[in-house]
Scaffold this motif. Sequence first.
Motif, PDB file in Angstrom:
ATOM      1  N   ARG A 189      42.429  31.959  45.592  1.00  0.00           N
ATOM      2  CA  ARG A 189      42.445  30.618  44.912  1.00  0.00           C
ATOM      3  C   ARG A 189      42.513  29.135  45.732  1.00  0.00           C
ATOM      4  NH1 ARG A 189      47.245  34.224  43.662  1.00  0.00           N
ATOM      5  NH2 ARG A 189      48.360  32.926  44.310  1.00  0.00           N
ATOM      6  N   ALA A 190      42.664  29.729  47.452  1.00  0.00           N
ATOM      7  CA  ALA A 190      42.747  28.635  48.081  1.00  0.00           C
ATOM      8  C   ALA A 190      41.447  27.244  47.717  1.00  0.00           C
ATOM      9  CB  ALA A 190      42.879  28.866  49.424  1.00  0.00           C
ATOM     10  N   SER A 191      41.891  26.193  48.197  1.00  0.00           N
ATOM     11  CA  SER A 191      41.017  25.399  47.351  1.00  0.00           C
ATOM     12  C   SER A 191      40.260  25.144  49.429  1.00  0.00           C
ATOM     13  CB  SER A 191      42.264  23.328  48.527  1.00  0.00           C
ATOM     14  OG  SER A 191      42.464  23.538  49.512  1.00  0.00           O
ATOM     15  N   ASP A 192      40.915  25.496  50.882  1.00  0.00           N
ATOM     16  CA  ASP A 192      39.493  26.180  51.546  1.00  0.00           C
ATOM     17  C   ASP A 192      39.997  27.167  51.444  1.00  0.00           C
ATOM     18  OD1 ASP A 192      38.099  26.534  53.064  1.00  0.00           O
ATOM     19  OD2 ASP A 192      38.667  24.925  54.502  1.00  0.00           O
ATOM     20  N   ARG A 193      38.933  27.937  50.950  1.00  0.00           N
ATOM     21  CA  ARG A 193      38.469  29.720  51.001  1.00  0.00           C
ATOM     22  C   ARG A 193      38.959  29.901  52.047  1.00  0.00           C
ATOM     23  NH1 ARG A 193      36.059  33.127  46.876  1.00  0.00           N
ATOM     24  NH2 ARG A 193      36.704  32.042  44.570  1.00  0.00           N
ATOM     25  N   GLU A 194      37.495  29.424  52.949  1.00  0.00           N
ATOM     26  CA  GLU A 194      36.746  30.417  54.186  1.00  0.00           C
ATOM     27  C   GLU A 194      37.934  29.950  55.304  1.00  0.00           C
ATOM     28  OE1 GLU A 194      35.059  32.155  53.771  1.00  0.00           O
ATOM     29  OE2 GLU A 194      34.372  32.586  56.412  1.00  0.00           O
ATOM     30  N   LEU A 198      39.772  32.592  57.463  1.00  0.00           N
ATOM     31  CA  LEU A 198      39.903  33.584  58.680  1.00  0.00           C
ATOM     32  C   LEU A 198      41.580  33.302  58.701  1.00  0.00           C
ATOM     33  CD1 LEU A 198      37.293  30.966  59.413  1.00  0.00           C
ATOM     34  CD2 LEU A 198      37.428  33.726  59.619  1.00  0.00           C
ATOM     35  N   ASP A 199      42.701  32.793  58.279  1.00  0.00           N
ATOM     36  CA  ASP A 199      43.958  32.756  58.713  1.00  0.00           C
ATOM     37  C   ASP A 199      44.826  34.235  57.984  1.00  0.00           C
ATOM     38  OD1 ASP A 199      43.997  29.621  59.490  1.00  0.00           O
ATOM     39  OD2 ASP A 199      45.080  29.540  58.133  1.00  0.00           O
ATOM     40  N   PHE A 200      43.962  34.383  57.549  1.00  0.00           N
ATOM     41  CA  PHE A 200      44.481  36.219  56.123  1.00  0.00           C
ATOM     42  C   PHE A 200      43.787  36.912  57.822  1.00  0.00           C
ATOM     43  CE2 PHE A 200      43.038  39.311  53.459  1.00  0.00           C
ATOM     44  CZ  PHE A 200      44.642  40.190  53.676  1.00  0.00           C
ATOM     45  N   ARG A 201      42.547  37.199  57.640  1.00  0.00           N
ATOM     46  CA  ARG A 201      42.376  38.203  58.665  1.00  0.00           C
ATOM     47  C   ARG A 201      42.596  37.734  60.374  1.00  0.00           C
ATOM     48  NH1 ARG A 201      36.460  36.620  61.532  1.00  0.00           N
ATOM     49  NH2 ARG A 201      38.319  35.637  62.793  1.00  0.00           N
ATOM     50  N   ASN A 202      43.218  37.175  60.449  1.00  0.00           N
ATOM     51  CA  ASN A 202      43.827  36.529  61.829  1.00  0.00           C
ATOM     52  C   ASN A 202      45.156  37.527  61.783  1.00  0.00           C
ATOM     53  OD1 ASN A 202      41.521  35.662  62.913  1.00  0.00           O
ATOM     54  ND2 ASN A 202      42.183  33.415  62.749  1.00  0.00           N
TER      55      ASN A 202
END
Length: 212
Positions: A189-194, A198-202
Amino acid sequence: EAGAEAFVPATGGLSAMASAVQTCRGCALHENATQAVFGEGSARARVLLVGEQPGDSEDVEGHPFVGPAGRTLDRAFREAGLRRDEVYLTNVVKHFKFVPAERGKRRIHKKPSAAEVRACTPWLTAELRLVRPELVVCLGATAAKALLGESFRVTRHRGVLLDFPESFDLGERGPDSVLATVHPSSVLRASDREAAYLDFRNDLRTAAEAVG
Ligand code: URA
Ligand code: SF4
């Protein structure tokens, strides 16, 4: 209703729990859901991840994180060096809460109440006791609040390894640590999905390194 406690078998392993959860009447959520969705993965996992509750696809298929959020999670697992079959993946609440959608549309997920979270927590406690992970990863605020308290803010403490709280009573051999991150559906749902991805993956990389 009195909560799940009376429905959790006193003995038996994860498969006994997974059968018993289908008979749970610990809150009203079983009334409209298709089935309960129990956790899955390795019984000897060092990392146990906790989401919120099954979504539309999970409710139909009977497995955790098999819908859109699960695909984001799978990508992050891959890139963080975690494998679904070596972790244990579950949810705080085992039945899908939703508002009916128009014909043919996906049903709309509704956030479980604090009372429903409390009612269902005995199942999560049973999973934690049986798996005995070293690290618990909370996927989103519902899981983080259930484990770390109502005042916990994922936005403030995400990606940080914390001591597993003593308030969550697991006997003498509880997990060492807990790490909270956002829910994978919030990435979608984020405006800047990517960037959100990347924050989630980190955060998952931090988790993987903690047990690495
Ligand atoms: N969202 C969750 O929190 N859990 C699932 O299993 C699927 C979507
Ligand atoms: Fe039981 Fe949890 Fe389902 Fe409520 S949501 S009926 S407590 S398994």
